[in-house]
Each structure stands twice: as C-alpha cells, then as structure tokens.
Scaffold this motif. Structure first.
Motif: not given
Ligand code: KG4
Ligand code: ZN
Length: 340
Positions: A110, A114, A307
């Motif tokens: 994750h 980003h 997100d």
C-alpha cells in the motif's frame, strides 16, 4: 491487459481497473460515516463493511471500465501494511477471483502504491515517468511518514521514517483535541483557513543523528498543553489559530526534511503523496520550497493522494510486467516491505 486493483487496508473499500497506461475506472466506498461516532477506525466494523461492499464496488468498477470479469488479465490486491482483518477481506476476495478466472494474483504494498499514484496520468498536470528517475518520495499518510529514494518505478530505498506518530495521525489527534469531526486531517485544514499560522509557535521534532527521520508526538503534546492553558470559555475562539499554527508546524517539518533530502542526495525531483498530500496548504508550501531549491515537485491529483485502488491497479500492472505474481498461499502483513 486489464488489471483489477482491490484496496481494503483500512476504511475505504476501493476497486479500480487499469490498462497501461490508462486508468479505466476507480470506485471508492468510504466508511467514514461508520467510524465517525467512535472517533477512529474500528477494525471489526471495517472488515464487515469490506465484505458486504466488495461485490457491488467491483461491479461498479467493471461497469465504469466497460468490461466484465472475462476481460480481466490479472487481479492486484493490497496485502500490506494495514489492519490485518481488513487486509484479509480484500486478499480473500482477490484470491477467489484469481482462482476462478484463472488469472495471476499480484500482491501490492500500500505504501509503495501511494508513491506509484504519481505515475497516474488522469487529472495530473505533470505525471511522473521512469525517465525522471532517480527521484525522492515523501509519503505523508495516516500510518506512515517516510522519505524514500526511487531508483526506478519498482526500486525503493528507505531514507527516513517517523520515530513516533505519522503526520496524518497527528492531524487526526489534533482534530480530536480541538473538538473537530473525524477524520481530523480535512477538518483541521478547514478550521485553519480562518486562523493565523503565526499565533502559536509549535515545535518541529528533530531526531539527533538521523536528520531525515521525523517526530510528531512532541508537536501534538505541545498543542495539548497550549490548549489547556487557554480558559475553556475562550478555546472555541482560538480554534482556528491553533489549527493554523499546528498545520504550519507540520508543514515546516515536511518541507524541511524534503529540502534536506534533496541537498543530501543531490536528487532534485520530489514526489509528495499519501492522504496528507491532499492538504492544499502543504501542496502550496512544498511547491514553493522546492522551487526555491531548484527542485521539481510531483503530486498525484487529490483523489489519488488518499486511499483508492487506482494506485493499487497501476502498481499491480507494473509488478505483473516484472513477473512479481503470487501463489494461492499469499498472506497479508501489518508492516510495509520498506521496513524489511
Ligand atoms: O493515505 P491515507 O488515505 O490512508 C493511509 O494510508 O493512512 O491517509 C489518511 C490520512 C488521515 O490521517 C487523514 O486525516 C489525512 O490523511 N488527510 C489529511 C487531509 N486529507 C486526509 N491531512 C491533512 N489535510 C488533508 N486535507
Ligand atoms: Zn493510504
């Protein structure tokens, strides 16, 4: 090749379809309303909501991309870092899809995703490209505050991290102290609009011997002590000044480290990403500071700073090309690969 991206690491249920070099669709179902009354994300509620929502969010993402399950060439999914129970929802769903469709399963980190959001072309004035490497990346999110050296789109080296709170966590906790709604980040930004950033001089935490590391717990505590010194009846009136002064100190911490990293590495290209990068004052301050330093700034569009599965699908597409697929025994983890 259409790559389906799935993101369930925290409180957003998100699915996207990416076919290099274009994002075909991105759907985010936020759980903010579900957690607001608790003042933070409740893992059990988050996992239940992911399970309930994944099929409909996936159907919407496929419809938006104008394709069906049979048109997918791979399924990419966030497997780390995040809330374990939440990660496992996305991973189980992705594994089921990959097995039933007979397509590869691609695990995505994750935090790295980003950074990959800077490569997205959609809504981006200046997308990052492989030709711009090496570059630096500053990930400013709710769980992480990291400085990274990027030698290539898939080559990451950790230069600095926070020793305590992440910057987004500090925004959220200060939001709570000031009586603002959850999540604190956007609420503090809004409250700060009418405030004086010079009203209070809050400290910027520094780590002796590790100039590229961050510390935000002292800043948060300083806001708490300052607030307690103000008589309760007058606190509301000083809220905007407190928010603006806190935000200004957080921005100074981030811009200061970015400039230092540019000077130390001689790399004059910086990606600013993660949820806190959606903060307009931070975006403006970072652009000004880097420009004065003769360095270039790359910031993903606002909706891909927070997100989403867009960056998961993009990263999955790049990983697939490099052959980084996984078997059905793939597991989730609470920590980023960057710390290994
Ligand atoms: O990247 P992200 O969506 O999730 C994590 O990976 O953690 O980041 C969420 C964090 C939260 O702490 C949230 O309050 C903060 O980003 N955030 C902001 C803003 N929008 C989101 N912080 C400051 N200003 C904003 N506009
Ligand atoms: Zn995130």
């Amino acid at each position: 090749m259409n790559v389906l991206g799935i993101e369930t690491s925290c409180d957003e249920t998100a699915v996207a379809v990416y076919a290099a070099p274009r994002l075909l669709s991105s759907v985010v179902a936020s759980q903010t309303n579900l957690h607001a009354k608790f003042g933070g994300v409740v893992p059990e509620l988050s996992a239940r909501a992911h399970i309930e929502r994944l099929p409909a969010v996936t159907a919407e993402a496929l419809a938006g991309a104008g394709c069906g399950f049979g048109d997918l060439g791979a399924v990419a999914v966030t497997v780390r870092p995040g809330l374990l129970s939440a990660l496992l929802c996305g991973l189980s769903y992705a594994r089921g899809l990959s097995m039933s469709l007979g397509v590869p399963l691609v695990p995505v980190d994750h935090v790295k995703a980003h950074v990959a959001a800077a490569f997205l072309r959609e809504g981006n004035d200046r997308p990052l490209s492989a030709e711009e490497m090496p570059a630096l990346a500053l990930v400013a999110s709710g769980g992480h505050t990291l400085l990274i050296k990027l030698s290539g789109p898939l080559s990451f080296e950790l230069l600095g991290t926070t020793r305590d709170d992440a910057v987004g966590e500090a925004f959220d906790k200060v939001g709570q102290l000031l009586g603002l709604p959850f999540p604190g980040g956007p609420a503090v930004e809004k409250a700060a609009e009418g405030g004086d950033p010079e009203a209070f001089r809050f400290p910027v935490g520094k780590i002796r011997g590790a100039p590229l590391d961050f510390s935000f717990s002292g800043l948060k505590t300083s806001v708490l002590y300052t607030l307690h010194k103000i008589p309760p009846a007058k606190r509301r009136a000083r809220r905007a000044d407190l928010a603006a002064s806190f935000q200004s100190a957080a921005i100074r911490a981030l811009t200061g480290r970015a400039i230092l990293a540019v000077r130390e590495t001689g790399i004059a290209k910086v990606v600013l990403c993660g949820g806190v990068a959606a903060n307009r004052s931070l975006r403006r301050a970072m652009a000004a500071a880097l420009s004065a330093e003769g360095a270039d700034l790359f910031v993903p569009p606002m909706q891909y700073c927070t997100d989403s599965a867009a960056q998961i699908a993009l990263m999955g597409s790049a990983l697939l090309e490099s052959g980084a697929t996984a078997g059905p025994d793939l597991d989730a983890s609470t920590t980023s690969e960057l710390f290994e």
